[in-house]
Write an enzyme that holds these catalytic residues in place. Structure first.
Site, PDB file in Angstrom:
ATOM      1  NE  ARG A 153      -0.290   0.414   5.060  1.00 47.14           N
ATOM      2  CZ  ARG A 153      -1.013   0.203   5.836  1.00 47.14           C
ATOM      3  NH1 ARG A 153      -2.440   0.465   6.246  1.00 47.14           N
ATOM      4  NH2 ARG A 153      -0.162   0.530   7.211  1.00 47.14           N
ATOM      5  CG  ASN A 209      -5.352   4.879   6.120  1.00 47.35           C
ATOM      6  OD1 ASN A 209      -6.377   5.000   7.222  1.00 47.35           O
ATOM      7  ND2 ASN A 209      -4.286   4.105   6.523  1.00 47.35           N
ATOM      8  CD  GLU A 210      -1.698   5.477   9.713  1.00 51.40           C
ATOM      9  OE1 GLU A 210      -0.817   4.595   9.149  1.00 51.40           O
ATOM     10  OE2 GLU A 210      -2.276   5.367  10.836  1.00 51.40           O
ATOM     11  CB  CYS A 216       8.182  10.664  -3.808  1.00 47.91           C
ATOM     12  SG  CYS A 216       8.386   9.966  -5.197  1.00 47.91           S
ATOM     13  CD  GLU A 229      -5.927   3.241  11.519  1.00 50.48           C
ATOM     14  OE1 GLU A 229      -4.692   2.548  11.883  1.00 50.48           O
ATOM     15  OE2 GLU A 229      -6.201   3.492  10.481  1.00 50.48           O
ATOM     16  CD1 TRP A 277       1.680  -2.489  13.001  1.00 50.56           C
ATOM     17  CD2 TRP A 277       3.171  -1.472  14.013  1.00 50.56           C
ATOM     18  NE1 TRP A 277       0.983  -1.662  13.689  1.00 50.56           N
ATOM     19  CE2 TRP A 277       2.111  -0.979  14.499  1.00 50.56           C
ATOM     20  CE3 TRP A 277       4.263  -1.109  14.642  1.00 50.56           C
ATOM     21  CZ2 TRP A 277       1.673   0.062  15.462  1.00 50.56           C
ATOM     22  CZ3 TRP A 277       4.232   0.094  15.849  1.00 50.56           C
ATOM     23  CH2 TRP A 277       2.886   0.486  16.148  1.00 50.56           C
ATOM     24  CD  GLU A 304      -2.301  -4.072   8.750  1.00 49.50           C
ATOM     25  OE1 GLU A 304      -1.554  -3.079   8.767  1.00 49.50           O
ATOM     26  OE2 GLU A 304      -3.490  -3.827   8.284  1.00 49.50           O
ATOM     27  CG  PHE A 313      -0.479 -13.266  13.015  1.00 48.68           C
ATOM     28  CD1 PHE A 313      -1.277 -14.358  13.506  1.00 48.68           C
ATOM     29  CD2 PHE A 313       0.427 -13.607  11.750  1.00 48.68           C
ATOM     30  CE1 PHE A 313      -1.456 -15.589  13.200  1.00 48.68           C
ATOM     31  CE2 PHE A 313       0.163 -14.909  11.280  1.00 48.68           C
ATOM     32  CZ  PHE A 313      -0.677 -15.899  12.076  1.00 48.68           C
ATOM     33  CG  HIS A 314      -3.263  -5.240  13.711  1.00 45.66           C
ATOM     34  ND1 HIS A 314      -4.289  -4.720  14.507  1.00 45.66           N
ATOM     35  CD2 HIS A 314      -2.033  -4.327  13.449  1.00 45.66           C
ATOM     36  CE1 HIS A 314      -3.725  -3.462  14.946  1.00 45.66           C
ATOM     37  NE2 HIS A 314      -2.518  -3.209  14.311  1.00 45.66           N
TER      38      HIS A 314
HETATM   39  C1  GAL Z   1      -2.213   2.010  10.777  1.00 41.17           C
HETATM   40  C2  GAL Z   1      -3.111   2.016   9.196  1.00 41.17           C
HETATM   41  C3  GAL Z   1      -3.955   0.705   9.393  1.00 41.17           C
HETATM   42  C4  GAL Z   1      -3.172  -0.448   9.856  1.00 41.17           C
HETATM   43  C5  GAL Z   1      -2.966  -0.153  11.233  1.00 41.17           C
HETATM   44  C6  GAL Z   1      -2.170  -1.229  11.883  1.00 41.17           C
HETATM   45  O1  GAL Z   1      -1.293   2.685  10.313  1.00 41.17           O
HETATM   46  O2  GAL Z   1      -3.794   3.077   9.024  1.00 41.17           O
HETATM   47  O3  GAL Z   1      -4.573   0.552   8.112  1.00 41.17           O
HETATM   48  O4  GAL Z   1      -2.650  -0.751   9.121  1.00 41.17           O
HETATM   49  O5  GAL Z   1      -1.828   0.784  11.009  1.00 41.17           O
HETATM   50  O6  GAL Z   1      -1.633  -1.027  13.031  1.00 41.17           O
END
Ligand code: GAL
Length: 682
Positions: A122, A160-161, A169, A317, A325, A365, A367-368
């Site tokens: 992404r 997103n973020e 870049c 979030e 991560w 993700e 295992f998130h």
């Molecule tokens: C954020 C992101 C989400 C997801 C999350 C995982 O940085 O916006 O899509 O990846 O982290 O912790």
């Protein structure tokens, strides 16, 4: 589009005004249709009223160029609406579809070393890519036109973020974009050469297209170029956001817009961004096993509230338990997710959300953590999620209340960028460390802090702290000076007021623009070697460790409050106080540890008559109030139980207790309500 069969669950446009929003990222495209129905039912059970949908769904919605498939998302939106769940609709653009990257390989991001970053993940696009911006605009237009009247649409979540993974870049389209940006900023090459001091190392430019982004080079770039590149990069992402914002405002003028921030995220000047959003939102992932993480998390909350000028913001979030991560992804202990959520609420959030609703089976993700974990709903995590949902649904009384701070910390992205460009007296002077050194003492004292832009109106604050305000514009100097003249109190520390907006050192003794205001002149810097230390001796005979740095200060009217103990500048001032106009300024010419900072801040607070809220070790206390009530949020982060005796007229909102002692175990929270003084009296 008409929705005759749908129940009017509630007036979604008023969602934020009537309820605390609760939910998370929802990715139904990862699941078969029968799961969508189960999800909607479970969301109701968990008290969810808002989900962030479609954030990475561009490829599923436009599977081939200009071929759209909205059918599945229509069904999801309808099902959610029927269950009273509103939608924060993602514009899908953080993940361009595979067909797009294949068609436009020049759109891929490139590092300063010239490495092209591959798709298959992404955020694999450059903000300078014209093809990306055109395709994203076309897609977002179709999306907005399709859902403009859907009754579940409560908010737009653009991309997103921004700047995550790829902050800058250096690809093929960067040069022209940067040159155009510079030309708009400086108008003439003479002005640019003068601002950049490009006579140094023979960098004088004779044509705009001779100027290149600061790619990997044999040695240091001109710091003025690097600073402008950072401004340009922040603006480039903002231009991508602006493309979409303009489209959405045209098609759905009444739907609020957000994009999720990432706390103290260096690449983007969030002051500029927040001004273009209807709602500020943030993603926050404190490390559960770090006992200090609540301090940084609190600091993020205060930044988010401040970016929106005190308006309610959304914790967009957070993890219900673990992320995937870090090297070791520790879990949040029972109660830790709840206390983190209440921390955000206490500090002005009106929305508590997670990444994500249902734990993924596949993908990076898998295992998130999630609101519905792999093991399903008969789990500790889901029970905690559902309990929190019920609690938040009962707290609508808070929604119009605000946090009021008497102390402000000046927060400036240009200073952050400029201070940390290479070639400084000490690479160990880090901007956020300076901010945090002040913030954490105020946090311990339960003194609530707003963050402010250096040019913002400061008059409502009793105390303003400007950590490492390295770069100052003339407007910022005037603003801070008139605040002190008018009776304010300021604490400034070393490496402040050093350069102007073009990164040029201001001559004649540091910090040139603030010398008369502070009543001092810094003759030279004395940064410490790795194993070097010093101490300061205060005028009341305390001794505090000093690290990293000494300013060699000449007094020009200020009174010393502490002096250095050792070295060639022993007995020279380390901390000073100066009356200026009707106000007072304090200067700290070194780095102190927590106890030294505590001495300084409690002393200043006592002098200016600023009283902290009651303090208990491990307890975080913040107030929200409206014109009728004050709600005191007490959070116990420590393992020692905390006892709060309710005073007459107070009651505890969550448990309903009206008198006696409220006892908080570790991670527990109380909200103590009382009528505000004016209301009680009147
Ligand atoms: C954020 C992101 C989400 C997801 C999350 C995982 O940085 O916006 O899509 O990846 O982290 O912790």
């Amino acid at each position: 589009m008409a929705y005759p069969t749908l129940q009017a669950a509630h007036q979604i446009q008023q969602l934020g005004a009537t309820q605390i929003t609760y939910g998370g990222d929802y990715n139904p495209e990862q699941w078969p249709e029968h799961v969508w129905h189960e999800d909607a039912r479970l969301m109701q059970q968990a008290g969810v009223n808002l989900v962030s949908l479609g954030i990475f769904a561009w490829a599923r919605l436009e599977p081939q160029p200009d071929v759209y498939d909205f059918g599945w998302l229509d069904t999801v939106m309808d099902v959610l609406y029927e269950h009273g769940v509103c939608v924060n609709l993602g514009t899908g653009t953080p993940a361009p579809p595979p067909w797009f990257s294949k068609l436009h390989p020049e759109s891929l991001p490139v590092t300063a070393e010239g490495i092209v970053l591959a798709p298959g993940t992404r955020r694999h696009y450059s903000p300078h890519s014209r093809a990306y911006r055109a395709h994203a605009a076309r897609f977002v237009t179709r999306l907005a036109e399709h859902y403009r009247q859907h009754p579940a649409l409560a908010m737009w979540h653009i991309d997103n973020e921004y700047s995550c993974h790829v902050a800058e870049c250096f690809g093929p389209e960067a040069d022209a974009a940067y040159q155009n940006w510079l030309e708009r900023r400086y108008k003439s090459l003479d002005a640019l050469n003068d601002a950049w001091g490009s006579a140094f190392w023979g960098q004088v430019y004779g044509a705009w297209d001779e100027i290149a982004p600061p790619r990997r080079a044999p040695y240091m770039h001109n710091p003025a170029n690097t600073l402008d590149w950072k401004r340009f990069s922040s603006d480039a992402w903002l231009a991508c956001f602006e493309d979409q914002r303009a489209i959405l405002k045209r098609i759905t003028p009444d739907i609020p817009i957000t994009t999720n921030f990432m706390g103290f995220n260096k690449p983007l000047d969030y002051w500029q961004w927040a001004a273009r959003e209807d709602v500020v939102s943030n993603d926050s992932y404190p490390e559960p096993s770090d006992p200090d993480s609540p301090v940084m998390a609190a600091m993020e909350c205060d930044l988010m509230r401040s970016l929106g000028g005190g308006k309610p913001w959304i914790l967009m979030e957070q993890a219900t338990s673990h992320v995937n991560w870090r090297t070791r992804n520790t879990t949040k202990r029972p109660g830790q997710m709840r206390i983190g959520s209440f921390q955000a609420l206490a500090r002005g959030a009106n929305g508590i959300m997670f990444f994500q609703w249902r734990a993924s089976k596949s993908g990076g993700e898998q295992f998130h953590g999630a609101m519905v974990p792999h093991a399903g709903t008969e789990t500790r995590v889901f029970r905690e999620v559902a309990q929190l949902g019920q609690e938040l649904n009962s707290l609508h009384v808070l929604r119009r209340s605000r946090v009021h701070a008497q102390v402000a910390i000046v927060f400036d992205y240009a200073s952050w960028w400029a201070l940390e460009i290479e070639g400084k007296p000490s690479a160990h002077v880090r901007y956020l460390d300076g901010v945090r050194a002040f913030y954490s003492v105020l946090y311990d004292l339960n003194i609530t802090v707003d963050f402010v832009h250096p040019e913002a109106d400061l008059r409502r604050y009793q105390l303003v702290i400007a950590p490492h305000l390295y770069l100052v514009t003339d407007a910022a100097v005037d603003n801070i000076t008139s605040y002190i003249e008018g009776g304010g109190a300021l604490i400034m520390n070393f490496m402040s007021g050093i350069v102007d907006a073009h990164n040029r050192v201001q001559l004649g003794g540091y910090p040139a623009a603030f010398r008369s205001l502070l009543g001092i002149s810094v003759e030279e810097f004395a940064p410490y070697a790795e194993n070097q230390a010093n101490a300061i001796i205060t005028h009341d005979e305390e001794e505090w460790a000093s690290s990293m740095w000494s300013d060699v200060i000449r007094l020009e009217g200020a009174t010393p409050l502490a002096r250095f103990r050792d070295d060639f500048y022993a007995n020279c001032a380390a901390v000073t106080r100066h009356q200026f106009g009707m106000g007072t300024s304090y200067y700290l010419g070194t780095a102190l540890d927590q106890s030294g900072m505590h001495w300084l801040i409690t002393r200043v607070c006592a002098e200016i008559g600023l009283a902290p809220l009651a303090t208990h070790a491990g307890a975080e206390i913040v107030c929200r109030s409206d014109d009728q009530h004050t709600w005191r949020f007490v959070q116990n982060h420590s393992s020692t139980p905390l006892a709060i005796t309710l005073q007459p007229g107070e009651h505890e909102l969550l448990g309903g207790q009206e008198h006696g002692v409220v006892t908080l175990a570790q991670y527990d929270v109380a909200i103590i309500a009382e009528a505000t003084a004016s209301h009680a009296n009147g």
